[in-house]
Design a protein around this motif. Structure first.
Motif, PDB file in Angstrom:
ATOM      1  N   ILE A   1       9.255  -2.038   2.075  1.00  0.00           N
ATOM      2  CA  ILE A   1       8.674  -0.943   1.292  1.00  0.00           C
ATOM      3  C   ILE A   1       8.244   0.246   2.145  1.00  0.00           C
ATOM      4  O   ILE A   1       8.542   1.396   1.807  1.00  0.00           O
ATOM      5  N   PRO A   2       7.535   0.045   3.270  1.00  0.00           N
ATOM      6  CA  PRO A   2       7.192   1.210   4.090  1.00  0.00           C
ATOM      7  C   PRO A   2       8.418   1.985   4.568  1.00  0.00           C
ATOM      8  O   PRO A   2       8.412   3.222   4.580  1.00  0.00           O
ATOM      9  N   ALA A   3       9.484   1.272   4.957  1.00  0.00           N
ATOM     10  CA  ALA A   3      10.700   1.947   5.402  1.00  0.00           C
ATOM     11  C   ALA A   3      11.367   2.703   4.261  1.00  0.00           C
ATOM     12  O   ALA A   3      11.829   3.840   4.427  1.00  0.00           O
ATOM     13  N   VAL A   4      11.416   2.078   3.088  1.00  0.00           N
ATOM     14  CA  VAL A   4      12.023   2.719   1.920  1.00  0.00           C
ATOM     15  C   VAL A   4      11.310   4.025   1.594  1.00  0.00           C
ATOM     16  O   VAL A   4      11.934   5.036   1.270  1.00  0.00           O
ATOM     17  N   GLY A   5       9.991   4.028   1.713  1.00  0.00           N
ATOM     18  CA  GLY A   5       9.232   5.228   1.414  1.00  0.00           C
ATOM     19  C   GLY A   5       9.624   6.402   2.285  1.00  0.00           C
ATOM     20  O   GLY A   5       9.683   7.549   1.817  1.00  0.00           O
ATOM     21  N   ASN A   6       9.925   6.151   3.537  1.00  0.00           N
ATOM     22  CA  ASN A   6      10.332   7.231   4.440  1.00  0.00           C
ATOM     23  C   ASN A   6      11.677   7.813   4.039  1.00  0.00           C
ATOM     24  O   ASN A   6      11.901   9.025   4.149  1.00  0.00           O
ATOM     25  N   VAL A   7      12.574   6.968   3.568  1.00  0.00           N
ATOM     26  CA  VAL A   7      13.904   7.435   3.167  1.00  0.00           C
ATOM     27  C   VAL A   7      13.828   8.272   1.887  1.00  0.00           C
ATOM     28  O   VAL A   7      14.687   9.130   1.645  1.00  0.00           O
ATOM     29  N   ILE A   8      12.784   8.054   1.090  1.00  0.00           N
ATOM     30  CA  ILE A   8      12.622   8.812  -0.154  1.00  0.00           C
ATOM     31  C   ILE A   8      12.200  10.261   0.110  1.00  0.00           C
ATOM     32  O   ILE A   8      12.503  11.153  -0.681  1.00  0.00           O
TER      33      ILE A   8
ATOM     34  N   VAL B   1       0.498   0.565   8.589  1.00  0.00           N
ATOM     35  CA  VAL B   1       1.025  -0.764   8.245  1.00  0.00           C
ATOM     36  C   VAL B   1       1.759  -1.381   9.423  1.00  0.00           C
ATOM     37  O   VAL B   1       1.546  -2.553   9.763  1.00  0.00           O
ATOM     38  N   ILE B   2       2.622  -0.613  10.067  1.00  0.00           N
ATOM     39  CA  ILE B   2       3.381  -1.156  11.196  1.00  0.00           C
ATOM     40  C   ILE B   2       2.450  -1.479  12.359  1.00  0.00           C
ATOM     41  O   ILE B   2       2.629  -2.496  13.045  1.00  0.00           O
ATOM     42  N   SER B   3       1.434  -0.654  12.575  1.00  0.00           N
ATOM     43  CA  SER B   3       0.445  -0.963  13.610  1.00  0.00           C
ATOM     44  C   SER B   3      -0.286  -2.257  13.276  1.00  0.00           C
ATOM     45  O   SER B   3      -0.578  -3.064  14.166  1.00  0.00           O
ATOM     46  N   GLY B   4      -0.566  -2.452  11.984  1.00  0.00           N
ATOM     47  CA  GLY B   4      -1.190  -3.694  11.566  1.00  0.00           C
ATOM     48  C   GLY B   4      -0.306  -4.898  11.823  1.00  0.00           C
ATOM     49  O   GLY B   4      -0.775  -5.963  12.235  1.00  0.00           O
TER      50      GLY B   4
ATOM     51  N   PHE C   1       0.812  -1.216   0.000  1.00  0.00           N
ATOM     52  CA  PHE C   1       0.000   0.000   0.000  1.00  0.00           C
ATOM     53  C   PHE C   1       0.850   1.273   0.000  1.00  0.00           C
ATOM     54  O   PHE C   1       0.492   2.254  -0.664  1.00  0.00           O
ATOM     55  N   PRO C   2       1.980   1.312   0.709  1.00  0.00           N
ATOM     56  CA  PRO C   2       2.813   2.516   0.626  1.00  0.00           C
ATOM     57  C   PRO C   2       3.430   2.772  -0.753  1.00  0.00           C
ATOM     58  O   PRO C   2       3.980   3.858  -0.966  1.00  0.00           O
ATOM     59  N   THR C   3       3.344   1.815  -1.678  1.00  0.00           N
ATOM     60  CA  THR C   3       3.821   2.109  -3.034  1.00  0.00           C
ATOM     61  C   THR C   3       3.007   3.242  -3.662  1.00  0.00           C
ATOM     62  O   THR C   3       3.487   3.914  -4.577  1.00  0.00           O
ATOM     63  N   ILE C   4       1.792   3.469  -3.153  1.00  0.00           N
ATOM     64  CA  ILE C   4       0.968   4.569  -3.664  1.00  0.00           C
ATOM     65  C   ILE C   4       1.592   5.904  -3.291  1.00  0.00           C
ATOM     66  O   ILE C   4       1.816   6.774  -4.142  1.00  0.00           O
ATOM     67  N   SER C   5       1.913   6.077  -2.003  1.00  0.00           N
ATOM     68  CA  SER C   5       2.529   7.332  -1.552  1.00  0.00           C
ATOM     69  C   SER C   5       3.954   7.461  -2.078  1.00  0.00           C
ATOM     70  O   SER C   5       4.413   8.565  -2.406  1.00  0.00           O
ATOM     71  N   ILE C   6       4.667   6.342  -2.194  1.00  0.00           N
ATOM     72  CA  ILE C   6       6.025   6.384  -2.735  1.00  0.00           C
ATOM     73  C   ILE C   6       6.005   6.888  -4.175  1.00  0.00           C
ATOM     74  O   ILE C   6       6.867   7.669  -4.591  1.00  0.00           O
ATOM     75  N   SER C   7       5.011   6.454  -4.953  1.00  0.00           N
ATOM     76  CA  SER C   7       4.904   6.920  -6.338  1.00  0.00           C
ATOM     77  C   SER C   7       4.742   8.432  -6.398  1.00  0.00           C
ATOM     78  O   SER C   7       5.334   9.107  -7.250  1.00  0.00           O
TER      79      SER C   7
END
Length: 331
Positions: free
Chosen positions: A158-165, A137-140, A97-103
Motif C-alpha cells: 500500500i505505501p508503494a502503491v500510494g507513491n505511484v498514484i 512506515v518504511i522507517s518503522g 495508514f497511507p490509505t488516508i493520503s491515498i484517498s
C-alpha cells in the motif's frame, strides 16, 4: 440529574466509546474502493457515455463517505490516542495508514479535469502526507526488529502503491518533476516488496484467512504504474506494455485463488478486492484507447462491471457487519 440517571447515561455512552476506540484505520480502504470506482467510470466515459453521470454520482458518494470516516477517525484520535498508537505499532495495520493520503490523492485525481482549483490543494495535502507516511512506515519496518515473516502480506504494497498514484493528477496539475520522484520511489519499493512477499508466500505459512483477500493487491502496482507512466511520458512504449502485461499476469494468478476467497468469512480486508479491480479497469481502458484495441476496452468494461458488483456487495456486507458489531471490536 439523579445518581441512577447519571449511571444510566454513563452506561448508555460506554458502548459508543468502546466502539469508537476500536474503529480500525483499515476503514480508509473503503474510500480507495469508492474513489477507484469513480475513476474507473471516468476512464470508461471516454468511450461509453453512460459512465459519465455514474462517475459524478460515485464521486459525491465517495466524498460523503470520506467525511464520515475521517470525522470518526479524528474523534478516535482525540479520545483514544493510545488506540491509534497501538495500530501504528501493529505489524499489519501500520501499512494501512497511507490509505488516508491515498484517498486524498484519488479524490484530487477525480477533481483534476473539472475542478483543478479544488484538485490542486487536495493533491498537495495528499502528496505531502503520502511522502511523510511512506518514510515513516518504511522507517518503522526497518527499525522494528520484532517483525516476523508471518506479518508480511500484500497489504505492505500500500505505501508503494500510494507513491505511484501521485502522477495521476500530478502531471495534469503541472507537478511533473515531483510526480517522477514519487513514481520512482513507488517502483523501487514495489520491486523490493514483491520479492519479499513472494518469498513469504512460497516458503512460509499461508496468509491467515482474514488477510487472504489482500492477495488481490498484487494487481494494483503494475496496473497503476502503467497509467502513471503513460501520463508521465505521453504514450505507450515497450516499458508501458510490460507494465500492463504484468498487471494481466498477476490477474491470472489471482483468478486461480477465487474459489478460496469464496469460502472465507467477511472482514474489512475484503475491500482489498475493489481498488485493484479499479486499477486494472483504468489500465485496460487507457491501453485500449492508446493502441486502438477494442479488445482491451472490452476487458476494461468487463472488469468495471465486476467492480460494480464487488463494491455493491462489499458496501452491503460492511453495513450489515457494522450493525451486528462485527467490525469495531478488539482483534
Amino acid at each position: 440529574m439523579t445518581e441512577a440517571g447519571g449511571e444510566a447515561t454513563h452506561a448508555a455512552m460506554e458502548p459508543a466509546g468502546h466502539w469508537l476506540e476500536h474503529l480500525p484505520v483499515t476503514f480508509f480502504a473503503v474510500l480507495m474502493g469508492l474513489f477507484g470506482l469513480t475513476l474507473a467510470f471516468h476512464a470508461a466515459s471516454a468511450s461509453f457515455a453512460f459512465a459519465a453521470p455514474l462517475a459524478l454520482a460515485m464521486l459525491w458518494a465517495g466524498l460523503a463517505t470520506f467525511v464520515l470516516i475521517a470525522a470518526l477517525y479524528v474523534a478516535k484520535t482525540l479520545r483514544h490516542p493510545g488506540a491509534v498508537a497501538a495500530e501504528w505499532r501493529h505489524p499489519v495495520k501500520i501499512a494501512f495508514f497511507p490509505t488516508i493520503s491515498i484517498s486524498l490523492l484519488l479524490m484530487s485525481t477525480a477533481f483534476a479535469s473539472s475542478y483543478p482549483a479544488i484538485a490542486e490543494p487536495v493533491w498537495i495535502v495528499g502528496m505531502t502526507g503520502q511522502g511523510v507516511l511512506t518514510i515513516a512506515v518504511i522507517s518503522g519496518w526497518i527499525s522494528h526488529r520484532a517483525f516476523q515473516v508471518g506479518h508480511l502480506t500484500p497489504a505492505w504494497f500500500i505505501p508503494a502503491v500510494g507513491n505511484v498514484i501521485v502522477p495521476l493528477a500530478g502531471v495534469e496539475l503541472g507537478w511533473t518533476e515531483t510526480s517522477w520522484l514519487f513514481f520512482s520511489a513507488g517502483m523501487i519499493f514495489w520491486v523490493v516488496l514483491l520479492t519479499l512477499v513472494f518469498n513469504r508466500l512460497i516458503f512460509h505459512d499461508p496468509i491467515p484467512a482474514r488477510l487472504f483477500p489482500t492477495m488481490v493487491i498484487l494487481i494494483a502496482p503494475p496496473a497503476l504504474a502503467f497509467v502513471a507512466y503513460v501520463r508521465l511520458t505521453g504514450g505507450v512504449d515497450p516499458a508501458a506494455k510490460m507494465l500492463v502485461s504484468m498487471a494481466y499476469a498477476f490477474t491470472a494468478l489471482v483468478l486461480v485463488q477465487v474459489p478460496k476467497l469464496r469460502t472465507l468469512p467477511f472482514a474489512l480486508s475484503w475491500w482489498a478486492l475493489s481498488f485493484p479491480l479499479a486499477a486494472l479497469s483504468i489500465a485496460s481502458f487507457t491501453y485500449g484507447r492508446a493502441i486502438a484495441s477494442p479488445l482491451h476496452e472490452a476487458i476494461g468494461l468487463v472488469v468495471l462491471a465486476a467492480l460494480v458488483l464487488v463494491v455493491a456487495g462489499l458496501a452491503v456486507r460492511t453495513v450489515v457487519a457494522a450493525l451486528r458489531g462485527e467490525i469495531c471490536r478488539p482483534d
